[in-house]
Structures are given as structure tokens and as C-alpha cells.
Design an enzyme around this catalytic site. Structure first.
Site, PDB file in Angstrom:
ATOM      1  CE  LYS A 104      -1.576 -11.411   9.173  1.00  0.00           C
ATOM      2  NZ  LYS A 104      -3.020 -11.223   9.484  1.00  0.00           N
ATOM      3  CG  ASP A 114       3.309  -0.478  -2.904  1.00  0.00           C
ATOM      4  OD1 ASP A 114       2.643   0.448  -3.396  1.00  0.00           O
ATOM      5  OD2 ASP A 114       3.948  -1.296  -3.594  1.00  0.00           O
ATOM      6  CG  ASP A 163      -1.239   2.268  -4.358  1.00  0.00           C
ATOM      7  OD1 ASP A 163      -0.733   3.408  -4.315  1.00  0.00           O
ATOM      8  OD2 ASP A 163      -0.752   1.344  -5.034  1.00  0.00           O
ATOM      9  CE1 TYR A 218       6.996  -4.928  -2.485  1.00  0.00           C
ATOM     10  CE2 TYR A 218       7.065  -2.546  -2.340  1.00  0.00           C
ATOM     11  CZ  TYR A 218       6.341  -3.717  -2.446  1.00  0.00           C
ATOM     12  OH  TYR A 218       4.975  -3.674  -2.512  1.00  0.00           O
ATOM     13  CG  ASP A 226      -5.402  -9.078   8.482  1.00  0.00           C
ATOM     14  OD1 ASP A 226      -4.836  -8.345   9.321  1.00  0.00           O
ATOM     15  OD2 ASP A 226      -5.624 -10.283   8.695  1.00  0.00           O
TER      16      ASP A 226
END
Length: 364
Positions: free
Chosen positions: A189, A245, A249, A142, A221
Site C-alpha cells: 500500500k 494473510d 485466504d 501482528y 486493494d
């Protein structure tokens, strides 16, 4: 105690819910002899309308000059067609970067009174969920180098982390895990990304200082899948900006009550913390006395706990919220499938009444 709290109402329901949190903070101040001096920060869409920019420097400075900041929500369809660099959401990045709050604490707590709203089966959630996600907030993709080719057919965003950026998040994860169930999971990851491999190397180095905490790893994942398959396996999760993020959520949704979840964004303690509910601005119900203010009220409790070290006062607010729920009071979003029953019992309330109830329970 006398402190300055910067209020950042923002857009949509932001002003509605912040107003109720202020009423609760004032009740706590009166009860315990504290004094809060409030300043106002204009940010998000409202700042675009007034100044042409989502977070003017002078507005950021007001937040920096405070002891803590409480944010409502920013954004809305009204500003969807603006260029990306001046969209309301840029105010969030500007606040986080400017205030140097590098860690976002998101408790995913399922309130026992709202268990029916959880979309998962009872045998999966058991007696409840209590997960703490520690998300890196000012680095990664970001904030990394980005660009678009002249012909518009190629675009890139860079995921970049330094050892110090990772270490402070991982160390914070270990610290919180020590006071909980002593389990920390680093989500990455690492089978693909060099940056994630660095996260693992740093985590292994930091673990030496916390021998009593069990450290594990999951790829993003798999972690996303496990969050709905067996969420009780998680205690504390530490992860990067983008992965945090996504996971936070997801975790908020499995609790079934996004209108109940608070968050804290913290730095090294030398500057103000930033506190906000995790829900959006919901402009369709703004000003209609329909929004649930409890997530913002609980964010105010986190403000008292983490920025002002007022644990007793924070706990009083949380207990008052629980008592309100115990007695059956609900806003529309948390009434769920029991909406008709709640209405019939006269327990369906709006934003202002819910805030008023918390204050009343505080004073009992």
C-alpha cells in the site's frame, strides 16, 4: 534417513487429520527405508486446558528440538471469551516467532478434478490456477507495538518493517519465481504507508540480482480485486504479514477447495520448518470422521520436500492424492454439488478412509 518430526495436533479436527498424515509419512518411511521419530507438542486450546497457556515454553522447546513440525489446527468457540493474550491463536504466533520461521509459503492450487467447486467462471480460471504466495510471517502489524488507552477509547497497532526482514522475503519470492513462470508481484500500500514504500525500495534493489524475473507491484486493494477478476495473471506474490494473510485466504477460496491446501512456514534453514493445512479447527465435526485430511497430507509432502529435501517422496504423496481424486473418491467438503452422485457411486468417504486410500495408492 532418520529424522524427528514434532506433531502438534492442536484442537478440533487437528488430531483427526494429523493422524492420517502420520499414516502416510509412515508408509513413505517404510517404502524408502527412512525412520521418523515423533514427538508431541501440546498447543492451542488443548494447552490452555492443560497448562493455562496456549504455548508453554517447554512445549515450544519440543518443536525447536525437532527437524520439522506438523501442525493440525488450533482454536474453537470454547476459548472465544478468553483474554486476547491467552487465546489459542497466540500459539500460532508463538510457534512462528519461537521457531523463527519468517516466510509462509501458500500454494493456491486448483486441482483439476475439483474445478467445478471454483466459484469463478470457466473463462476466468481457464485450465486451472497455480499461484504461490510468499507471506512475511514474523513482523509487521501482528508483531508491532500495540496498546489501548486507559479509558479504552483509543487503541493502536504498529506496522513496522526493517530492510533485512523485507529483503529475505522478496529474495525468496524471486528465487521461487525463477523456477516457475518468472513473474513476481509485490503487493503493498505504497501510496499510503511508509513501510510499503520501503518494501518497494528493497524490491528494486534485490531485482538487480534476478534480471530474468519480471517484477511488478499492486496495491493490496487492487490485488484483492484482481485475484477474482483475473487470477491467472499471478505467478508468485511476495507481501507483508497482514496483506499476505488476507490474500492467501482469498486465493484459497477461489480454488474452491480449502480442505486441499497446504502451507509451509520456513526460516533460514538452521531450524525446523512448520507445516500446516490452511483450514481451521472445525470443532463441530471433530472426532466424527468427516474432516478432509488431504491438506494435512499435502503439508506432510511439503515437509519432506523443504525440510528433508526428499523431492521424490514428496512427489509420490502428491501423485497418490491426485490418483485418489482421479478415481472419484471424495470427502463431503470436496464433493460439492456432486454429493448425491458421489454417494450413489460409493465414493463418499470419511477422514480415516481417505487417509487409508492415499496409503493404498502409495503402495500400488
Amino acid at each position: 534417513m532418520e529424522k524427528t518430526i514434532a506433531l502438534i495436533p492442536g484442537d478440533g479436527i487437528g488430531p483427526d487429520v494429523v493422524a492420517e498424515a502420520v499414516n502416510v509419512l509412515d508408509a513413505i518411511a517404510k517404502k524408502y527405508g527412512h525412520k521418523w521419530n515423533y514427538t508431541k507438542v501440546i498447543a492451542g486450546g488443548s494447552a490452555i486446558d492443560q497448562f493455562g497457556h496456549p504455548l508453554p515454553k517447554e512445549q515450544l522447546q519440543i518443536a525447536l528440538d525437532s527437524d520439522a513440525a506438523l501442525l493440525g489446527a488450533v482454536g474453537g468457540p470454547k476459548w472465544d471469551n478468553l483474554a486476547s493474550e491467552i487465546r489459542p491463536e497466540k500459539a500460532l504466533l508463538g510457534l512462528r516467532g519461537g521457531m523463527k520461521v519468517f516466510a509462509n509459503l501458500r500454494p493456491a492450487l486448483m486441482f483439476k478434478q475439483l474445478k467445478d467447486a471454483c466459484p469463478l467462471k470457466n473463462e476466468i480460471v481457464g485450465d486451472g490456477l497455480d499461484i504461490l504466495i510468499v507471506r512475511e510471517l514474523t513482523g509487521g502489524i501482528y508483531f508491532g507495538e500495540r496498546g489501548t488507552s486507559e479509558d479504552g477509547n483509543t487503541a493502536w497497532d504498529t506496522e513496522k518493517y526493517t530492510r533485512p526482514e523485507i529483503e529475505r522475503i522478496v529474495r525468496m519470492g524471486f528465487e521461487y519465481a525463477q523456477n516457475r513462470q518468472k513473474r513476481l508481484c509485490v503487493v503493498d500500500k505504497a501510496n499510503i504507508l511508509n513501510s510499503s514504500q520501503l518494501w518497494r525500495r528493497v524490491a528494486e534493489d534485490v531485482k538487480k540480482d534476478y534480471p530474468d524475473v519480471t517484477l511488478s507491484y499492486l496495491y493490496i486493494d487492487n490485488a484483492s480485486m484482481q485475484m477474482v477478476r483475473n487470477p491467472r495473471q499471478f505467478d508468485v506474490i511476495a507481501t507483508s504479514n497482514m496483506f499476505g494473510d488476507i490474500l492467501s485466504d482469498e486465493a484459497s477460496q477461489i480454488t474452491g477447495s480449502i480442505g486441499m491446501l497446504a502451507s509451509a512456514s520456513l526460516g533460514d534453514g538452521t531450524g525446523p520448518g512448520l507445516y500446516e493445512p490452511i483450514h481451521g479447527s472445525a470443532p463441530d465435526i471433530a472426532g466424527k470422521d468427516l474432516a478432509n485430511p488431504l491438506a494435512t497430507i499435502l503439508s506432510a509432502a511439503m515437509l519432506l520436500r523443504y525440510s528433508f529435501k526428499l523431492e521424490k517422496e514428496a512427489k509420490e504423496i502428491e501423485n497418490a492424492v491426485n490418483k485418489v481424486l482421479d478415481d472419484g473418491w471424495r470427502t463431503g467438503d470436496i464433493a460439492g454439488s456432486h454429493l448425491d452422485e458421489v454417494k450413489a457411486a460409493g465414493k463418499l468417504v470419511g477422514t480415516k478412509k481417505m487417509g487409508q486410500l492415499v496409503v493404498e495408492y502409495l503402495n500400488k
